[in-house]
Motif scaffolding. Structure first.
Motif, PDB file in Angstrom:
ATOM      1  N   LEU A 180     -67.332 -25.254  39.357  1.00  0.00           N
ATOM      2  CA  LEU A 180     -68.511 -24.380  39.351  1.00  0.00           C
ATOM      3  C   LEU A 180     -68.297 -23.168  38.447  1.00  0.00           C
ATOM      4  O   LEU A 180     -67.298 -22.456  38.564  1.00  0.00           O
ATOM      5  N   HIS A 181     -69.254 -22.938  37.536  1.00  0.00           N
ATOM      6  CA  HIS A 181     -69.334 -21.680  36.793  1.00  0.00           C
ATOM      7  C   HIS A 181     -70.675 -21.030  37.143  1.00  0.00           C
ATOM      8  O   HIS A 181     -71.580 -21.685  37.660  1.00  0.00           O
ATOM      9  N   ASN A 182     -70.805 -19.776  36.833  1.00  0.00           N
ATOM     10  CA  ASN A 182     -72.083 -19.078  37.028  1.00  0.00           C
ATOM     11  C   ASN A 182     -72.324 -18.143  35.845  1.00  0.00           C
ATOM     12  O   ASN A 182     -71.798 -17.028  35.807  1.00  0.00           O
ATOM     13  N   CYS A 218     -69.152 -14.623  33.764  1.00  0.00           N
ATOM     14  CA  CYS A 218     -69.247 -15.670  34.788  1.00  0.00           C
ATOM     15  C   CYS A 218     -68.948 -14.997  36.121  1.00  0.00           C
ATOM     16  O   CYS A 218     -67.922 -14.332  36.257  1.00  0.00           O
ATOM     17  N   VAL A 272     -68.188 -16.388  38.847  1.00  0.00           N
ATOM     18  CA  VAL A 272     -67.139 -17.072  39.622  1.00  0.00           C
ATOM     19  C   VAL A 272     -65.758 -16.639  39.127  1.00  0.00           C
ATOM     20  O   VAL A 272     -64.852 -16.381  39.911  1.00  0.00           O
ATOM     21  N   HIS A 273     -65.635 -16.583  37.793  1.00  0.00           N
ATOM     22  CA  HIS A 273     -64.347 -16.221  37.182  1.00  0.00           C
ATOM     23  C   HIS A 273     -64.555 -14.895  36.442  1.00  0.00           C
ATOM     24  O   HIS A 273     -65.054 -14.875  35.318  1.00  0.00           O
ATOM     25  N   MET A 289     -63.876 -14.062  32.681  1.00  0.00           N
ATOM     26  CA  MET A 289     -64.580 -14.718  31.568  1.00  0.00           C
ATOM     27  C   MET A 289     -65.499 -13.712  30.882  1.00  0.00           C
ATOM     28  O   MET A 289     -66.283 -13.033  31.542  1.00  0.00           O
TER      29      MET A 289
HETATM   30 CU    CU Z   1     -66.606 -19.557  35.388  1.00  0.00          CU
END
Ligand code: CU
Length: 233
Positions: A124-126, A162, A164-165, A168
């Motif tokens: 999953l990325h966002n 992102c 989630v991360h 990024m």
């Molecule tokens: Cu991500």
């Protein structure tokens, strides 16, 4: 008394009939960093390590080559009233999310184009965009969703993240015309086919901000626009 020759030489006549050469050249140059380059700062990943650590991660806020060449500097001609439009590419530009990293880190796309956000990580990325002139996007991209299109109508400078991360980071320049480019990893750049004349060049780097410099494109040949980007105080 001598007669003054008034006959026009045949060669000159032919020259007059020949199409005028295009008085345009390229602006080429190299951006270098005007300070002591900081050592690359590794990023500590806190999530999805198995996938994310397929590549090494370093802070890309200031990427300086061994000879001080400065990468990812956006160079464009300011007040470019007669600039040609940036042609929409036959294939949509792409932003890849690979190893929890945006590829490329800085990208220029034409205004009106649709960017395809790819998820090649199978996690999953966002994507979260921070535009000034386009609608913001904050959208989950689950592992099965390989491509997510986002249209950018208006010229803009868009920060990419992102949710989630959190490490990024990327930038998208939505260009109003063709006289935009981004410096290569060695700091070099080229803006092609600019009519002869005087111009103001803008140099923008995500951490260092904006600078300007004058450049003259001659009637023949290229204009050199090497630039030392002042270090941050
Ligand atoms: Cu991500």
């Amino acid at each position: 008394m001598k007669r003054i020759a008034t006959r026009i030489p045949l060669g000159a006549f032919c020259l007059a009939l020949a199409p005028l050469p295009a008085l345009a050249g390229n602006i080429i140059g190299k951006v270098t960093y005007g300070g002591v380059a900081p050592p690359p700062k590794p990023i500590t990943m806190t999530k999805d390590k198995e996938v994310c650590s397929r590549e090494q991660h370093f802070d890309e806020g200031l990427v300086v080559a061994a000879d001080k060449g400065l990468a990812n500097v956006v160079v464009n001609i300011k007040d470019a009233k007669n600039a040609p439009k940036m042609v929409l590419p036959p294939k949509n530009p792409q932003l890849d999310q690979r190893s929890c990293k945006f590829h490329p880190h800085v990208q220029i796309i034409p205004a009106g184009s649709t960017m395809e956000v790819l998820n090649n990580d199978g996690i999953l990325h966002n994507i979260h965009t921070y535009p000034k002139n386009n609608p913001p996007v904050n959208q989950a991209q689950p592992k099965f969703k390989k491509v997510m299109p986002i249209k950018f109508e208006k010229p803009d400078t868009v920060r990419l993240a992102c949710d989630v991360h959190t490490w990024m980071s990327g930038w998208l320049i939505v260009a109003p015309n063709a006289w935009y480019t981004v410096s290569a990893p060695d700091g070099t750049f080229k803006i092609e086919n600019v009519p002869a004349g005087n111009y103001t060049l803008s140099y923008w780097q995500e951490t260092l901000g904006s600078q300007t410099a004058q450049v003259t494109v001659p009637a023949t040949g290229d204009a050199k626009a090497d630039f030392v980007f002042p270090a941050k105080k």
